[in-house]
Design a protein around this motif. Structure first.
Motif, PDB file in Angstrom:
ATOM      1  N   ASP A 143     -19.284 -33.892  23.761  1.00 49.91           N
ATOM      2  CA  ASP A 143     -17.966 -34.115  24.360  1.00 49.91           C
ATOM      3  C   ASP A 143     -17.098 -32.880  24.135  1.00 49.91           C
ATOM      4  OD1 ASP A 143     -15.566 -34.998  25.306  1.00 49.91           O
ATOM      5  OD2 ASP A 143     -15.532 -36.874  24.175  1.00 49.91           O
ATOM      6  N   MET A 144     -17.142 -31.967  25.100  1.00 50.14           N
ATOM      7  CA  MET A 144     -16.397 -30.719  24.966  1.00 50.14           C
ATOM      8  C   MET A 144     -14.883 -30.942  25.031  1.00 50.14           C
ATOM      9  SD  MET A 144     -18.441 -28.397  24.279  1.00 50.14           S
ATOM     10  CE  MET A 144     -20.075 -27.712  24.468  1.00 50.14           C
ATOM     11  N   ARG A 145     -14.461 -31.951  25.766  1.00 43.55           N
ATOM     12  CA  ARG A 145     -13.022 -32.245  25.816  1.00 43.55           C
ATOM     13  C   ARG A 145     -12.505 -32.607  24.435  1.00 43.55           C
ATOM     14  NH1 ARG A 145     -12.034 -35.841  31.322  1.00 43.55           N
ATOM     15  NH2 ARG A 145     -12.667 -34.214  32.826  1.00 43.55           N
ATOM     16  N   ALA A 146     -13.320 -33.371  23.693  1.00 43.41           N
ATOM     17  CA  ALA A 146     -12.905 -33.752  22.337  1.00 43.41           C
ATOM     18  C   ALA A 146     -12.834 -32.530  21.433  1.00 43.41           C
ATOM     19  CB  ALA A 146     -13.879 -34.784  21.767  1.00 43.41           C
ATOM     20  N   ALA A 147     -13.800 -31.592  21.601  1.00 46.77           N
ATOM     21  CA  ALA A 147     -13.776 -30.376  20.784  1.00 46.77           C
ATOM     22  C   ALA A 147     -12.521 -29.556  21.061  1.00 46.77           C
ATOM     23  CB  ALA A 147     -15.031 -29.546  21.060  1.00 46.77           C
ATOM     24  N   VAL A 148     -12.169 -29.413  22.347  1.00 48.17           N
ATOM     25  CA  VAL A 148     -10.964 -28.654  22.703  1.00 48.17           C
ATOM     26  C   VAL A 148      -9.716 -29.383  22.222  1.00 48.17           C
ATOM     27  CG1 VAL A 148      -9.599 -27.765  24.627  1.00 48.17           C
ATOM     28  CG2 VAL A 148     -12.083 -27.543  24.665  1.00 48.17           C
ATOM     29  N   LYS A 149      -9.714 -30.714  22.341  1.00 45.86           N
ATOM     30  CA  LYS A 149      -8.558 -31.496  21.912  1.00 45.86           C
ATOM     31  C   LYS A 149      -8.304 -31.339  20.416  1.00 45.86           C
ATOM     32  CE  LYS A 149      -6.639 -36.182  21.865  1.00 45.86           C
ATOM     33  NZ  LYS A 149      -6.332 -36.153  20.425  1.00 45.86           N
ATOM     34  N   LEU A 150      -9.383 -31.345  19.628  1.00 44.84           N
ATOM     35  CA  LEU A 150      -9.215 -31.153  18.187  1.00 44.84           C
ATOM     36  C   LEU A 150      -8.597 -29.794  17.884  1.00 44.84           C
ATOM     37  CD1 LEU A 150     -12.594 -32.621  16.840  1.00 44.84           C
ATOM     38  CD2 LEU A 150     -10.315 -33.586  16.522  1.00 44.84           C
ATOM     39  N   SER A 151      -9.015 -28.777  18.620  1.00 46.10           N
ATOM     40  CA  SER A 151      -8.444 -27.442  18.423  1.00 46.10           C
ATOM     41  C   SER A 151      -6.984 -27.407  18.841  1.00 46.10           C
ATOM     42  CB  SER A 151      -9.245 -26.401  19.204  1.00 46.10           C
ATOM     43  OG  SER A 151     -10.543 -26.283  18.692  1.00 46.10           O
ATOM     44  N   VAL A 152      -6.664 -28.058  19.969  1.00 46.78           N
ATOM     45  CA  VAL A 152      -5.266 -28.088  20.424  1.00 46.78           C
ATOM     46  C   VAL A 152      -4.394 -28.810  19.407  1.00 46.78           C
ATOM     47  CG1 VAL A 152      -3.717 -29.019  22.179  1.00 46.78           C
ATOM     48  CG2 VAL A 152      -5.822 -27.872  22.871  1.00 46.78           C
ATOM     49  N   ASP A 153      -4.899 -29.919  18.859  1.00 39.24           N
ATOM     50  CA  ASP A 153      -4.139 -30.643  17.835  1.00 39.24           C
ATOM     51  C   ASP A 153      -3.880 -29.751  16.621  1.00 39.24           C
ATOM     52  OD1 ASP A 153      -4.163 -32.837  19.447  1.00 39.24           O
ATOM     53  OD2 ASP A 153      -5.781 -33.867  18.388  1.00 39.24           O
ATOM     54  N   SER A 154      -4.907 -28.987  16.252  1.00 41.12           N
ATOM     55  CA  SER A 154      -4.746 -28.082  15.115  1.00 41.12           C
ATOM     56  C   SER A 154      -3.730 -26.991  15.416  1.00 41.12           C
ATOM     57  CB  SER A 154      -6.104 -27.464  14.768  1.00 41.12           C
ATOM     58  OG  SER A 154      -5.979 -26.531  13.738  1.00 41.12           O
ATOM     59  N   TYR A 155      -3.782 -26.432  16.634  1.00 39.30           N
ATOM     60  CA  TYR A 155      -2.820 -25.394  17.019  1.00 39.30           C
ATOM     61  C   TYR A 155      -1.398 -25.955  17.056  1.00 39.30           C
ATOM     62  CZ  TYR A 155      -6.526 -22.113  18.258  1.00 39.30           C
ATOM     63  OH  TYR A 155      -7.587 -21.255  18.219  1.00 39.30           O
TER      64      TYR A 155
END
Length: 613
Positions: A143-155
C-alpha cells in the motif's frame, strides 16, 4: 590449413573439464537434511553452531554425512529419513529447552547428495523453482498510499515543531494525500514560515498562497523524487522484514523480490503449509523504548536480554517502532560503534521530556515478536535528547549493524495485501521435472538421429558439439546458482534447436564448396570461415530479443530469458570452435585428403564430388 594450435585444444579441454565438473552435482539428487536457523530476529547462527550440532548428534547416535555452515544457517545431511527424524528431535530438544519460546528453528530439508569434494569446489546443483519442487507462491501488493501518508504525517509534525521552536504564529496545519498546508495570519509570518520550512524540510516544495479574509497559506508538496524515494524505501524495508520472517519456515532458497513498482513476489519452495506461511509473512513485530525498573519484583514486565540475563521494565512506553524514521550504524566522536536513531516529532517530544526527568537512569530498547519481548539494548541516559540521538555501549561494529537493522526492520514499512496465492504439490513438481527432462532428451535424440543419417560423420561431429553445448549450458547455470523453472527447461529445449542450426549452416556451406569443385581441405576451411558471419548475425539478432525479455520481463519470462541468452552464447562457442576442433582433429592430419563423410553431394554438372558416403 585445418589444424588447431595446442592452446586451442587446451581451451576446449579445460571447458570440457569444467563442464563435467559443474554439471555432475545435478545428477546426484537430494538427501534428507536438518536445517538450523534463528527463530528470532535477535538470534544469529554462526560457525560455532557447527560444533554444537555435531556434539548433539554424536550424543544422540545420529551420524551425519556432514555438518556445514552456509552463512545464514547450519545444515546436517543424513543417509536416510529415519536418521533425519531422530536428529531433528535431538536438536530441537537440545537447542530449545523451552519449546514454547524457541530460539532456533530446526526444520526438515533436502540438500544435494554431491560428494564433499565437489561441494568444496563450489560445484553445486541448480536450485529448483517452485514449479519443479513444489511449495507456495504469494504475490503481495504494498500500500504505497499508506507509506506516503505516514511520511506526510511525519512531515506535518516536523513542520509544527519547527514553527513552534521559532515562535512563528500559525492558526493550523492540515494534511492531504501528498502535502501539508500551514495557515498563517499575515504575509510576513508566511514568508518566515516558508523560508524556515524550505530549510528544515527540503523534500517538500513550499509555496505561499492567499487564504481567506487576508490570511496566507504556505503549501508544501512532496516532490516526485521524494515520493519515489519513500516508495522505494518502503519496498526495501518490507523485503528485508520478509527475509527475516521466512527464516522461521526453514526454507533454504526463498525467492523474495520486487515485481513492478509496488508488488513483492514471495516463493517458498518445499513449503506446503500455506496457512502457516501466511501467518508468519503477515506477522507484525513492535519496537518500544521503555525505562528500566531496577527492582524486577515491582516491575511491570520482565524481559530477557541478548546476553542471557533479564531486565525489568516500567509500564509507560516512551516511543515505539512506528515513530522511528531512521536508524543507521556509525561511530561516535570517540570512534566507538553506535547507532544513530531519528524519531518523528511526537516520539522526539516524549523522548525529550522523559530523558530530561530521568538523567543517569537506564533505558531499554525492547523488541516484541509473537507477544514476547526481548531487550536489544540497555543504556544509561547521559543527557537530555529528543528527535535525534545515539545508542552507544560495548558494541562491536557488526553488533551495531545488526541493531540498526533490527530497529529498522522490526515492522513493515507499509501494509501489504496478498492478491495472488498458489500452492504446488511436490508430486506435481516431480512430474514436471520428469516431463521436462524427457522433452529435452527426446528432442536431443531426434536431432542426433537426423544429423547422423543426413550428414554422416559430420553429423556425428555436430551431435557431439550439441552435447558439449548442453553440458556447458547446464554447468554455467549451476556455477551461477541459477534457479531452474519450467520456462527454463523450455529455453534449454529451444537452445538445442538453435544450436544445431549453426551446424547445419556449416555443413551445407562445406557441401556447397565441394559442389563448386573445391578440394576437401579447402572446402572445410572455407565452409567454416564463410558460415561464421551468418551464424553471428542470426545469433546476435536472437540475443537482442533475449536481452529485451531479460530487461523488461519478470517472473517466468525473465527465467526463460536468462537460460535463452546463456544458451545462445554457449551454442556459438560449441558450434564453431568445438565442432571445428573435432573436424580438424579427424581430417586435419591427412595431407592428401580425397574425400569427407558429409552425406551425398550432387554437382550441377553431374560430376563426381570428393565425398565419402
Amino acid at each position: 590449413m585445418n589444424r588447431y594450435p595446442w592452446w586451442k585444444y587446451a581451451i576446449l579441454g579445460v571447458a570440457l573439464l569444467i563442464g563435467l565438473l559443474y554439471t555432475l552435482p545435478n545428477f546426484y539428487g537430494e538427501a534428507p537434511a536438518v536445517q538450523i536457523t534463528g527463530g528470532k530476529v535477535t538470534v544469529r547462527v554462526d560457525g560455532a553452531m557447527v560444533d554444537r550440532v555435531q556434539q548433539v548428534l554424536a550424543a544422540a547416535d545420529a551420524k551425519p554425512d556432514f555438518v556445514q555452515f552456509d552463512g545464514n544457517s547450519v545444515r546436517a545431511r543424513f543417509a536416510n529419513t529415519d536418521i533425519q527424524l531422530k536428529a531433528k528431535d535431538a536438536l530441537a530438544k537440545a537447542l530449545n529447552p523451552d519449546p514454547a519460546n524457541p530460539d532456533y528453528i530446526v526444520a526438515l530439508n533436502l540438500v544435494t547428495r554431491s560428494p564433499v569434494w565437489l561441494t568444496r569446489l563450489h560445484a553445486l546443483p541448480m536450485f529448483l523453482g517452485l514449479d519443479l519442487r513444489g511449495g507456495v507462491h504469494f504475490l503481495m501488493q504494498v500500500d504505497m498510499r499508506a507509506a506516503v501518508k505516514l511520511s506526510v504525517d511525519s512531515y506535518a509534525s516536523d513542520a509544527r515543531n519547527s514553527l513552534r521552536d521559532k515562535r512563528i504564529r500559525f492558526s493550523g496545519i492540515t494534511r492531504d494525500a501528498d502535502g501539508v498546508t500551514v495557515e498563517l495570519t499575515d504575509a510576513a509570518e508566511a514568508t518566515k514560515a516558508r523560508d524556515l520550512l524550505y530549510d528544515r524540510l527540503p523534500s517538500m516544495t513550499w509555496t505561499e498562497q492567499p487564504g481567506d479574509a487576508g490570511a496566507m497559506k504556505v503549501v508544501g508538496r512532496l516532490s516526485p523524487k521524494a515520493i519515489f524515494d519513500i516508495q522505494s524505501q518502503a519496498i526495501k524495508q518490507n523485503i528485508e522484514t520478509l527475509h527475516k520472517r521466512v527464516n522461521e519456515l526453514g526454507v533454504a532458497e526463498p525467492v523474495i523480490q520486487q515485481q513492478g513498482a509496488d508488488r513483492i513476489v514471495v516463493q517458498l519452495p518445499g513449503v506446503q503449509d500455506t496457512a502457516r506461511a501466511k501467518d508468519i509473512i503477515g506477522r507484525t513485530a513492535t519496537l518500544q523504548f521503555r525505562l528500566v525498573d531496577p527492582d524486577t519484583a515491582t516491575a511491570a514486565e520482565v524481559v530477557p536480554t541478548r546476553d542471557g540475563g533479564s531486565v525489568g521494565l516500567k509500564r509507560d512506553v516512551i516511543a515505539s517502532g512506528e515513530q522511528i524514521k531512521q536508524a543507521a550504524a556509525g561511530f561516535d566522536r570517540d570512534q566507538r560503534p553506535d547507532v544513530s536513531v531519528r524519531l518523528d516529532d511526537v516520539g522526539g517530544r516524549n523522548m525529550r521530556n522523559v530523558t530530561r526527568e530521568n538523567l543517569g537512569k537506564p533505558m531499554a530498547i525492547v523488541l516484541y515478536e509473537k507477544g514476547k519481548g526481548q531487550a536489544l539494548s540497555v543504556a544509561t541516559i547521559q543527557g537530555e535528547f529528543g528527535t535525534d540521538f545515539q545508542i552507544t555501549g560495548r558494541f562491536t561494529p557488526q553488533e551495531v549493524n545488526d541493531l540498526a537493522l533490527l530497529i529498522r526492520a522490526g515492522a513493515l514499512a507499509a501494509p501489504m495485501d496478498i492478491i495472488e496465492e498458489r500452492t504446488i504439490g511436490p508430486s506435481l513438481g516431480a512430474d514436471n521435472i520428469t516431463k521436462g527432462f524427457h522433452s529435452v532428451m527426446f528432442g536431443f535424440a531426434a536431432i542426433a538421429v537426423f544429423m547422423c543419417l543426413y550428414y554422416l560423420l559430420f553429423g556425428v561431429f555436430s551431435t557431439l558439439s550439441l552435447a558439449f553445448n548442453l553440458l556447458c549450458l547446464v554447468a554455467l547455470l549451476s556455477l551461477l546458482q541459477a534457479t531452474l523453472t519450467l520456462p527454463g527447461i523450455a529455453a534449454i529445449a529451444l537452445t538445442l534447436g538453435m544450436a544445431i542450426d549453426a551446424n547445419v549452416l556449416i555443413n551445407e556451406r562445406v557441401r556447397e564448396e565441394l559442389r563448386n569443385g573445391a578440394s576437401p581441405q579447402v572446402a572445410i576451411h572455407t565452409g567454416y570461415e564463410r558460415a561464421w558471419g551468418t551464424i553471428l548475425d542470426s545469433n546476435v539478432t536472437t540475443l537482442i530479443a533475449g536481452v529485451s525479455l531479460l530487461a523488461f520481463g519478470s517472473g517466468p519470462v525473465r527465467g526463460f530469458a536468462v537460460v535463452h541468452c546463456l544458451g545462445i552464447l554457449t551454442s556459438m562457442f560449441s558450434a564453431v570452435m568445438f565442432s571445428r576442433g573435432l573436424v580438424n582433429f579427424w581430417y586435419g592430419r591427412q595431407k592428401r585428403l580425397k574425400g569427407v563423410s558429409i552425406g551425398q553431394v550432387w554437382r550441377p554438372d553431374g560430376g563426381v564430388p570428393a565425398v565419402k558416403s
